[in-house]
Motif scaffolding. Structure first.
Motif, PDB file in Angstrom:
ATOM      1  N   TRP A 126      -6.334 -10.883   5.106  1.00 51.50           N
ATOM      2  CA  TRP A 126      -6.537  -9.831   6.100  1.00 51.50           C
ATOM      3  C   TRP A 126      -6.260  -8.486   5.458  1.00 51.50           C
ATOM      4  O   TRP A 126      -5.188  -8.255   4.906  1.00 51.50           O
ATOM      5  CB  TRP A 126      -5.621 -10.006   7.310  1.00 51.50           C
ATOM      6  CG  TRP A 126      -6.087  -9.140   8.462  1.00 51.50           C
ATOM      7  CD1 TRP A 126      -5.844  -7.809   8.643  1.00 51.50           C
ATOM      8  CD2 TRP A 126      -6.929  -9.552   9.547  1.00 51.50           C
ATOM      9  NE1 TRP A 126      -6.473  -7.363   9.771  1.00 51.50           N
ATOM     10  CE2 TRP A 126      -7.138  -8.411  10.356  1.00 51.50           C
ATOM     11  CE3 TRP A 126      -7.506 -10.760   9.927  1.00 51.50           C
ATOM     12  CZ2 TRP A 126      -7.916  -8.445  11.513  1.00 51.50           C
ATOM     13  CZ3 TRP A 126      -8.275 -10.800  11.081  1.00 51.50           C
ATOM     14  CH2 TRP A 126      -8.470  -9.655  11.863  1.00 51.50           C
ATOM     15  N   MET A 127      -7.279  -7.623   5.502  1.00 50.65           N
ATOM     16  CA  MET A 127      -7.126  -6.279   4.976  1.00 50.65           C
ATOM     17  C   MET A 127      -6.606  -5.375   6.089  1.00 50.65           C
ATOM     18  O   MET A 127      -7.346  -4.971   6.978  1.00 50.65           O
ATOM     19  CB  MET A 127      -8.449  -5.731   4.453  1.00 50.65           C
ATOM     20  CG  MET A 127      -8.278  -4.394   3.741  1.00 50.65           C
ATOM     21  SD  MET A 127      -9.824  -3.522   3.548  1.00 50.65           S
ATOM     22  CE  MET A 127     -10.073  -2.920   5.231  1.00 50.65           C
ATOM     23  N   PHE A 128      -5.308  -5.118   6.040  1.00 55.43           N
ATOM     24  CA  PHE A 128      -4.712  -4.205   7.002  1.00 55.43           C
ATOM     25  C   PHE A 128      -5.093  -2.789   6.590  1.00 55.43           C
ATOM     26  O   PHE A 128      -4.766  -2.341   5.496  1.00 55.43           O
ATOM     27  CB  PHE A 128      -3.197  -4.396   7.041  1.00 55.43           C
ATOM     28  CG  PHE A 128      -2.810  -5.730   7.610  1.00 55.43           C
ATOM     29  CD1 PHE A 128      -2.832  -5.936   8.988  1.00 55.43           C
ATOM     30  CD2 PHE A 128      -2.456  -6.789   6.784  1.00 55.43           C
ATOM     31  CE1 PHE A 128      -2.496  -7.168   9.524  1.00 55.43           C
ATOM     32  CE2 PHE A 128      -2.110  -8.022   7.311  1.00 55.43           C
ATOM     33  CZ  PHE A 128      -2.140  -8.221   8.687  1.00 55.43           C
ATOM     34  N   ASP A 129      -5.802  -2.122   7.477  1.00 50.52           N
ATOM     35  CA  ASP A 129      -6.472  -0.887   7.110  1.00 50.52           C
ATOM     36  C   ASP A 129      -5.592   0.334   7.331  1.00 50.52           C
ATOM     37  O   ASP A 129      -5.063   0.541   8.418  1.00 50.52           O
ATOM     38  CB  ASP A 129      -7.759  -0.750   7.938  1.00 50.52           C
ATOM     39  CG  ASP A 129      -8.769   0.167   7.299  1.00 50.52           C
ATOM     40  OD1 ASP A 129      -8.402   0.864   6.331  1.00 50.52           O
ATOM     41  OD2 ASP A 129      -9.927   0.175   7.735  1.00 50.52           O
ATOM     42  N   ILE A 195      -3.331  -8.006   2.548  1.00 53.58           N
ATOM     43  CA  ILE A 195      -4.011  -7.013   1.721  1.00 53.58           C
ATOM     44  C   ILE A 195      -3.939  -5.677   2.452  1.00 53.58           C
ATOM     45  O   ILE A 195      -3.982  -5.629   3.681  1.00 53.58           O
ATOM     46  CB  ILE A 195      -5.491  -7.411   1.481  1.00 53.58           C
ATOM     47  CG1 ILE A 195      -5.575  -8.839   0.927  1.00 53.58           C
ATOM     48  CG2 ILE A 195      -6.166  -6.440   0.528  1.00 53.58           C
ATOM     49  CD1 ILE A 195      -6.990  -9.394   0.835  1.00 53.58           C
ATOM     50  N   PHE A 196      -3.830  -4.604   1.717  1.00 55.02           N
ATOM     51  CA  PHE A 196      -3.726  -3.283   2.343  1.00 55.02           C
ATOM     52  C   PHE A 196      -4.789  -2.348   1.787  1.00 55.02           C
ATOM     53  O   PHE A 196      -4.981  -2.265   0.572  1.00 55.02           O
ATOM     54  CB  PHE A 196      -2.334  -2.688   2.091  1.00 55.02           C
ATOM     55  CG  PHE A 196      -2.133  -1.321   2.694  1.00 55.02           C
ATOM     56  CD1 PHE A 196      -2.084  -1.155   4.067  1.00 55.02           C
ATOM     57  CD2 PHE A 196      -1.991  -0.206   1.884  1.00 55.02           C
ATOM     58  CE1 PHE A 196      -1.903   0.109   4.632  1.00 55.02           C
ATOM     59  CE2 PHE A 196      -1.803   1.052   2.435  1.00 55.02           C
ATOM     60  CZ  PHE A 196      -1.761   1.208   3.810  1.00 55.02           C
ATOM     61  N   ARG A 197      -5.500  -1.657   2.688  1.00 54.52           N
ATOM     62  CA  ARG A 197      -6.452  -0.638   2.221  1.00 54.52           C
ATOM     63  C   ARG A 197      -5.804   0.736   2.339  1.00 54.52           C
ATOM     64  O   ARG A 197      -5.497   1.209   3.424  1.00 54.52           O
ATOM     65  CB  ARG A 197      -7.749  -0.658   3.030  1.00 54.52           C
ATOM     66  CG  ARG A 197      -8.642   0.541   2.691  1.00 54.52           C
ATOM     67  CD  ARG A 197     -10.117   0.381   2.993  1.00 54.52           C
ATOM     68  NE  ARG A 197     -10.438   0.313   4.401  1.00 54.52           N
ATOM     69  CZ  ARG A 197     -11.688   0.409   4.885  1.00 54.52           C
ATOM     70  NH1 ARG A 197     -12.717   0.570   4.053  1.00 54.52           N
ATOM     71  NH2 ARG A 197     -11.922   0.322   6.172  1.00 54.52           N
ATOM     72  N   SER A 240       0.549 -12.335  -3.910  1.00 52.32           N
ATOM     73  CA  SER A 240       0.151 -11.205  -4.743  1.00 52.32           C
ATOM     74  C   SER A 240       0.292  -9.902  -3.964  1.00 52.32           C
ATOM     75  O   SER A 240       0.302  -9.891  -2.731  1.00 52.32           O
ATOM     76  CB  SER A 240      -1.305 -11.361  -5.190  1.00 52.32           C
ATOM     77  OG  SER A 240      -1.476 -12.535  -5.950  1.00 52.32           O
ATOM     78  N   VAL A 241       0.405  -8.824  -4.719  1.00 56.70           N
ATOM     79  CA  VAL A 241       0.385  -7.485  -4.129  1.00 56.70           C
ATOM     80  C   VAL A 241      -1.042  -6.971  -4.298  1.00 56.70           C
ATOM     81  O   VAL A 241      -1.489  -6.726  -5.424  1.00 56.70           O
ATOM     82  CB  VAL A 241       1.384  -6.548  -4.829  1.00 56.70           C
ATOM     83  CG1 VAL A 241       1.395  -5.178  -4.158  1.00 56.70           C
ATOM     84  CG2 VAL A 241       2.774  -7.160  -4.836  1.00 56.70           C
ATOM     85  N   VAL A 242      -1.759  -6.824  -3.182  1.00 58.12           N
ATOM     86  CA  VAL A 242      -3.205  -6.575  -3.249  1.00 58.12           C
ATOM     87  C   VAL A 242      -3.579  -5.361  -2.410  1.00 58.12           C
ATOM     88  O   VAL A 242      -3.162  -5.225  -1.257  1.00 58.12           O
ATOM     89  CB  VAL A 242      -4.019  -7.789  -2.745  1.00 58.12           C
ATOM     90  CG1 VAL A 242      -5.493  -7.630  -3.114  1.00 58.12           C
ATOM     91  CG2 VAL A 242      -3.466  -9.095  -3.294  1.00 58.12           C
ATOM     92  N   LEU A 243      -4.384  -4.480  -3.007  1.00 52.81           N
ATOM     93  CA  LEU A 243      -4.894  -3.309  -2.309  1.00 52.81           C
ATOM     94  C   LEU A 243      -6.426  -3.328  -2.324  1.00 52.81           C
ATOM     95  O   LEU A 243      -7.039  -3.880  -3.233  1.00 52.81           O
ATOM     96  CB  LEU A 243      -4.435  -2.013  -2.991  1.00 52.81           C
ATOM     97  CG  LEU A 243      -2.938  -1.780  -3.180  1.00 52.81           C
ATOM     98  CD1 LEU A 243      -2.719  -0.479  -3.939  1.00 52.81           C
ATOM     99  CD2 LEU A 243      -2.216  -1.740  -1.849  1.00 52.81           C
ATOM    100  N   TYR A 244      -7.001  -2.714  -1.324  1.00 51.04           N
ATOM    101  CA  TYR A 244      -8.406  -2.332  -1.365  1.00 51.04           C
ATOM    102  C   TYR A 244      -8.462  -0.832  -1.627  1.00 51.04           C
ATOM    103  O   TYR A 244      -7.736  -0.058  -0.986  1.00 51.04           O
ATOM    104  CB  TYR A 244      -9.108  -2.646  -0.032  1.00 51.04           C
ATOM    105  CG  TYR A 244      -9.953  -3.898  -0.040  1.00 51.04           C
ATOM    106  CD1 TYR A 244     -11.194  -3.920  -0.659  1.00 51.04           C
ATOM    107  CD2 TYR A 244      -9.508  -5.065   0.582  1.00 51.04           C
ATOM    108  CE1 TYR A 244     -11.984  -5.063  -0.657  1.00 51.04           C
ATOM    109  CE2 TYR A 244     -10.279  -6.211   0.596  1.00 51.04           C
ATOM    110  CZ  TYR A 244     -11.526  -6.212  -0.030  1.00 51.04           C
ATOM    111  OH  TYR A 244     -12.296  -7.344  -0.033  1.00 51.04           O
ATOM    112  N   LEU A 245      -9.325  -0.413  -2.553  1.00 50.81           N
ATOM    113  CA  LEU A 245      -9.478   1.002  -2.891  1.00 50.81           C
ATOM    114  C   LEU A 245     -10.833   1.488  -2.394  1.00 50.81           C
ATOM    115  O   LEU A 245     -11.870   0.984  -2.822  1.00 50.81           O
ATOM    116  CB  LEU A 245      -9.368   1.212  -4.405  1.00 50.81           C
ATOM    117  CG  LEU A 245      -8.127   0.626  -5.092  1.00 50.81           C
ATOM    118  CD1 LEU A 245      -8.133   0.998  -6.568  1.00 50.81           C
ATOM    119  CD2 LEU A 245      -6.842   1.102  -4.416  1.00 50.81           C
TER     120      LEU A 245
END
Length: 630
Positions: A126-129, A195-197, A240-245
């Motif tokens: 889940w990409m928390f925006d 996941i974080f954007r 994992s520590v995951v980002l969306y750029l």
């Protein structure tokens, strides 16, 4: 002298987010602010140069060096760089949900329900925006960070809410799917990868400035607060520590992100490459530099995401000078349309080109905006369309897909379950080429309808979106006003990107003289007529009137005298301006928390004057008041 300045008394109110460790990291990374501002100024100069000299974006010189790196462009294209091994918890990401972790003007127990629904949805990730779908009124960016921290640390406040939400999800799933989808809710919380954007380099944080009083880049703030506050808990859980750029336009900008992430890792004593990133391919210029961006991010990079809305906007913006480039109705611009088809093909070829160690990258497919709420016939038709779209992306090589609502997870995920592969890493596609024909394909317009119904859609949803934004809902379920009350037409989850493209297309139609392809009985316009100023003004008046008459289910009554008139003013200035604004969000951001139309007009005029005279975007919080406590 402090290296950062936090407004009002937020450092005290959000001491759980602005921890001593977080503040130290922000101070350490604050010097990067000047670099980011320089890169963004260069972006605006490139944009202006294209408009003035009517230049198309071109591929890089293969013998040049990627700015901010020692990498030669040709080496990047050949895979002669060190990439990343895909971590175990990213190997299977069939469905990633997207949405914010907070609600506007809501108490904690209500706001944090967003996170509970996400982590109990059954999504692989889940990409928390923190960007396109997260409202920015008041302190929502900090509420977003707080809710994520509480959930990742499994705070009792979150666990209590999660237990309630699990029951609600099961009640829905039994009625819709005929079965419960959550059997052990506490175990289920461990299933979904967090996941974080972060916000893009082009946006500023509303709450922090650097020592010189310059608004701190939101990218620095978002990445730092998320990583510092959660890295230990994530690693302890084996995650994992995951980002969306988002919104990266060039490999040079990707190199700035790489510098930021590496500096953060160094400050925290983490191994380089600990932070993993997906890159949203949302910009035409980026599609010309895919391998270069991947190489610039090196050990941080794990994959790309493709999507429609921001990308359509970027192509429109890059070709604002080209009278021959006119987008059709928004519904016609699917992933199989002209330039979109070629864009998607380049992405899949870029991820399945190996690096020097044989590592491939992931391709996450685009957004499914449907929500299964409406009439039986409407839901059935929309869900069939959603599944067909997922099947197409899976066939084309995507390792997974996005959904905009938790209810869509178990409707779309079976497409990948049936295929049975964890991912499609290494699936054979031709390597990228860099010919004039490749460049032309990325700007290919194909015949499709351009009609009054399409214009009404663009206007109605753009106005509604601006209104929702002003109320703190950067993600909102919307549909054109003509379909209010029609349950056969479903609401779609719209975020900032869909607002951007609607105004962008309207700007094209008006300033390039789009030719209508259909007769229209409501206006008397005939096929072959030009989309004129008079026609635009008529449609704007009519669509706005429909919103004023709508009931509160579709348009909150209180907004009709507050945020809706401001949304109208912004949309009208954007569309009528001879100089195309680069971002709809800029005009919205400078009016956050403002309900006074007169003030809004002053701010909009200030922004447009700076843009047209000086090529400068106003991106700071105009209401910033420094903390008296330091």
């Amino acid at each position: 002298m402090p290296s950062i300045i936090i407004r009002d008394n937020l450092q005290t109110i959000y001491s759980d987010i602005y921890t001593p460790e977080a503040l130290a990291a922000l101070s350490a990374l604050a010097p990067l602010n000047k670099r980011i501002k320089t890169v963004m100024a260069e972006r605006m100069e490139r944009r202006a140069d294209r408009q003035v000299h009517q230049k198309r974006i071109a591929f890089l010189d293969p013998e040049s060096v990627i700015p901010g790196t020692s990498l030669r462009v040709q080496d990047a294209r050949d895979g002669n760089f060190e990439g990343s091994v895909i971590p175990a918890d990213l190997q299977r990401q069939w469905i990633q949900g997207t949405g914010p972790a907070a609600k506007p003007n809501a108490p904690l127990e209500s706001s944090i329900r967003n996170v509970a629904y996400a982590l109990l949805s059954g999504a692989d990730g889940w990409m928390f925006d923190g960007e396109d779908a997260l409202g920015q009124i008041t302190t929502m960016s900090l509420d977003n960070q707080r809710n994520l921290k509480l959930a990742i640390h499994k705070d009792p406040v979150f666990l209590n809410v999660a237990g309630q939400v699990a029951q609600e999800i099961n009640r829905w799933s039994v009625s819709f799917l005929g079965r419960e989808v959550v059997t052990d809710w506490e175990a289920q919380l461990n299933f979904t990868t967090k996941i974080f954007r972060a916000r893009g380099l082009h946006l500023d944080d509303r709450h922090i400035r650097d020592a010189e009083g310059t608004a701190l880049a939101a990218s620095i703030v978002d990445a730092t607060l998320y990583v510092v506050n959660n890295v230990q808990a994530l690693q302890k859980a084996g995650s994992s520590v995951v980002l969306y750029l988002p919104k990266i336009q060039t490999a040079g900008e990707a190199a700035v992100w790489n510098e930021l992430l590496t500096a953060l890792e160094n400050h925290l004593g983490l191994k380089t490459g600990t932070i993993k990133v997906y890159v949203l391919v949302e910009q035409l210029e980026a599609t010309h530099q895919l391998m270069e961006i991947r190489a610039a991010l090196g050990q941080h990079f794990v994959g790309y995401n493709t999507g429609r809305w921001d990308y359509i906007n970027s192509v429109s913006d890059a070709l604002a000078w080209d009278k021959t480039f006119v987008n059709p109705n928004i519904e016609a611009i699917t992933m199989t349309y002209g330039y979109m088809r070629n864009y998607e093909d380049r992405v899949r070829r870029a991820v399945n080109t190996p690096d020097r160690n044989g590592n491939f990258a992931l391709w996450q497919g685009g957004m499914e905006p449907n929500i299964p709420v409406g009439s039986e016939a409407g839901v059935s038709a929309s869900m069939q369309k959603a599944v067909a779209g997922a099947e197409r992306e899976q066939r084309e090589g995507a390792s997974g897909k996005w959904v905009a609502h938790w209810k869509m997870v178990h409707i779309v995920r079976p497409v990948w379950e049936k295929a049975g592969q964890s991912n499609q890493l290494g699936r054979a596609f031709p390597r990228l080429t860099y010919t004039p024909a490749d460049a032309d394909g990325l700007m290919l317009i194909e015949p499709a309808p351009t009609d009054i119904r399409g214009a009404r859609n663009l206007l109605s949803v753009a106005l509604q979106y601006g209104n929702a934004f002003g109320q703190g809902m950067q993600a909102a379920a919307l549909k054109p006003a003509d379909f209010f009350g029609n349950d056969d037409i479903l609401y779609l989850m719209e975020d900032m990107a869909t607002g951007e493209i609607r105004l962008s297309i309207l700007w094209e139609w008006l300033h390039k003289g789009a030719v209508l392809t259909e007769d229209d009985p409501t206006t008397g316009a005939k096929a072959g007529a030009i989309f004129s100023y008079a026609l635009y003004e008529q449609l704007l008046d009519e669509e706005y009137a429909k919103l004023l008459k709508a009931d509160t289910k579709d348009v909150y009554e209180s907004s009709k005298t507050t945020t809706l008139p401001i949304a109208l003013e912004i949309a009208n200035v954007y569309v009528l301006s001879e100089v195309k604004p680069p971002w709809f969000i800029d005009l919205l951001n400078i009016n956050l928390n403002n309900l006074d139309l007169a003030v809004a007009r002053q701010r909009i005029r200030l922004y447009m004057d700076e843009l047209t005279k000086n090529r400068i975007r106003i991106t700071e919080n105009l209401d910033f008041v420094a903390s008296t406590s330091g």
